[in-house]
Enzyme design. Structure first.
Site, PDB file in Angstrom:
ATOM      1  CG  ASP A 125      -9.277 -38.335  -2.563  1.00  0.00           C
ATOM      2  OD1 ASP A 125      -8.531 -39.270  -2.906  1.00  0.00           O
ATOM      3  OD2 ASP A 125      -9.507 -38.058  -1.376  1.00  0.00           O
ATOM      4  CG  ASP A 131      -8.482 -43.595  -2.082  1.00  0.00           C
ATOM      5  OD1 ASP A 131      -7.508 -43.722  -1.319  1.00  0.00           O
ATOM      6  OD2 ASP A 131      -9.045 -42.502  -2.295  1.00  0.00           O
TER       7      ASP A 131
END
Length: 172
Positions: free
Chosen positions: A134, A152
């Site tokens: 991330d 995401d």
């Protein structure tokens, strides 16, 4: 020449009118996600840079999430990562069946494809990195949202498309 009934039934389970578009969107989502992650880790070297301020509300930072959303069900072992990746693949297979069996419209198919592409993109991370990579950290007024990635974003956009389609009524 006509198809055998079994072949036609199988095609209905695994392939539908919107399947070609959905497959292209799945592959594009995976490609963009994985290329971005590769660039951030190996070219830009985000891990070596630490936190990079982009705007007053957006930073870039490398975080490896070994759990699922909000770091739930953290899995530190390789077996745990394989388990989470396997779950993502099974969920993606279920969504693919939904896409092909529902008779829904293009927006629903696109939404499901984005979710599948994002789930597979994150599953690839689990197998190669031992967790999901991330990078985007959004914050405002002292509140920090969780760190996320392009996969995401695709998943959230896919869910938004499904919600919109459900409130819109009949599929077009």
């Amino acid at each position: 020449m006509t198809d055998k009934p079994e072949a036609s039934a199988a095609r209905g389970w695994f392939w539908s009118q919107h399947a070609p578009m959905a497959l292209m969107l799945i592959l594009a989502t995976i490609a963009v996600d994985q290329l971005h992650k590769w660039w951030m880790i190996f070219v830009y070297d985000i891990e070596g840079k630490g936190r990079v301020t982009v705007t007053p509300f957006l930073d870039l930072i490398y975080v490896k999430n070994i759990g699922i959303s909000y770091s739930l069900f953290n899995q530190e072992s390789a077996a745990g990562q394989w388990l989470l990746a396997g779950f993502a693949v099974l969920a993606s297979a279920g969504l693919w069946l939904w896409l092909n069996r529902s008779g829904g419209g293009r927006l629903m198919a696109a939404g499901l494809a984005l979710i599948i592409g994002g789930a597979i993109g994150n599953a690839i991370d689990r197998l190669h990195l031992g967790g999901v990579a991330d990078f985007f950290s959004m914050h405002a007024f002292g509140y920090h949202w969780y760190v996320f990635n392009i996969a995401d974003v695709a998943i959230v956009a896919g869910v938004a498309a499904l919600l919109y389609e459900s409130f819109r009524g009949e599929s077009h």
